[in-house]
Design a protein around this motif. Structure first.
Motif, PDB file in Angstrom:
ATOM      1  N   GLY A 257       0.851  -1.191   0.000  1.00  0.00           N
ATOM      2  CA  GLY A 257       0.000   0.000   0.000  1.00  0.00           C
ATOM      3  C   GLY A 257       0.884   1.235   0.000  1.00  0.00           C
ATOM      4  O   GLY A 257       1.740   1.379  -0.864  1.00  0.00           O
ATOM      5  N   GLU A 258       0.711   2.082   0.984  1.00  0.00           N
ATOM      6  CA  GLU A 258       1.552   3.266   1.102  1.00  0.00           C
ATOM      7  C   GLU A 258       2.776   3.027   1.985  1.00  0.00           C
ATOM      8  O   GLU A 258       3.612   3.906   2.150  1.00  0.00           O
ATOM      9  CB  GLU A 258       0.731   4.433   1.642  1.00  0.00           C
ATOM     10  CG  GLU A 258      -0.355   4.879   0.690  1.00  0.00           C
ATOM     11  CD  GLU A 258      -1.075   6.114   1.181  1.00  0.00           C
ATOM     12  OE1 GLU A 258      -0.538   6.824   2.049  1.00  0.00           O
ATOM     13  OE2 GLU A 258      -2.177   6.365   0.682  1.00  0.00           O
ATOM     14  N   ASP A 259       2.875   1.844   2.570  1.00  0.00           N
ATOM     15  CA  ASP A 259       3.959   1.526   3.499  1.00  0.00           C
ATOM     16  C   ASP A 259       5.114   0.835   2.791  1.00  0.00           C
ATOM     17  O   ASP A 259       4.902   0.010   1.904  1.00  0.00           O
ATOM     18  CB  ASP A 259       3.438   0.614   4.624  1.00  0.00           C
ATOM     19  CG  ASP A 259       2.259   1.228   5.354  1.00  0.00           C
ATOM     20  OD1 ASP A 259       2.333   2.422   5.685  1.00  0.00           O
ATOM     21  OD2 ASP A 259       1.271   0.502   5.592  1.00  0.00           O
ATOM     22  N   HIS A 260       6.323   1.164   3.215  1.00  0.00           N
ATOM     23  CA  HIS A 260       7.513   0.487   2.714  1.00  0.00           C
ATOM     24  C   HIS A 260       7.788  -0.709   3.609  1.00  0.00           C
ATOM     25  O   HIS A 260       7.599  -0.643   4.824  1.00  0.00           O
ATOM     26  CB  HIS A 260       8.724   1.425   2.737  1.00  0.00           C
ATOM     27  CG  HIS A 260       8.566   2.605   1.860  1.00  0.00           C
ATOM     28  ND1 HIS A 260       8.718   2.548   0.494  1.00  0.00           N
ATOM     29  CD2 HIS A 260       8.236   3.885   2.140  1.00  0.00           C
ATOM     30  CE1 HIS A 260       8.502   3.731  -0.020  1.00  0.00           C
ATOM     31  NE2 HIS A 260       8.196   4.571   0.962  1.00  0.00           N
ATOM     32  N   GLY A 261       8.236  -1.799   2.998  1.00  0.00           N
ATOM     33  CA  GLY A 261       8.536  -2.997   3.762  1.00  0.00           C
ATOM     34  C   GLY A 261       9.773  -3.680   3.243  1.00  0.00           C
ATOM     35  O   GLY A 261      10.401  -3.236   2.279  1.00  0.00           O
TER      36      GLY A 261
END
Length: 82
Positions: free
Chosen positions: A36-40
């Protein structure tokens, strides 16, 4: 889902998980990915990201039963973790 003051950034989440799973951070092969909008970060059997400061999501699979494609599908299926 993991919660804690030590989980303020993705790097802090990675460091926590490396310590928890007794991994050498220098030898831990991880690749950046977008959830989504999160970096992982994702490896062969584990994916994790910071849903917000203090809240980390960690997905770990058994490599003898599941593939990295399955890991990706599970990761994509997680939404709204807060």
């Amino acid at each position: 889902m993991l919660r804690g003051d030590r989980l303020g950034t993705l790097a802090e989440l990675r460091d926590f998980l490396a310590e928890y799973h007794e991994r050498d951070p220098a030898d831990w092969a991880l690749t950046e990915f977008q959830h989504g909008e999160d970096h992982g970060l994702v490896g062969a059997v584990q994916a994790f990201w910071l849903a917000r400061p203090g809240v980390g999501i960690n997905v770990l699979i058994d490599p003898e039963r599941f593939t990295t494609e399955t890991l990706g599908a599970i990761t994509k299926g997680i939404a709204g973790a807060e």
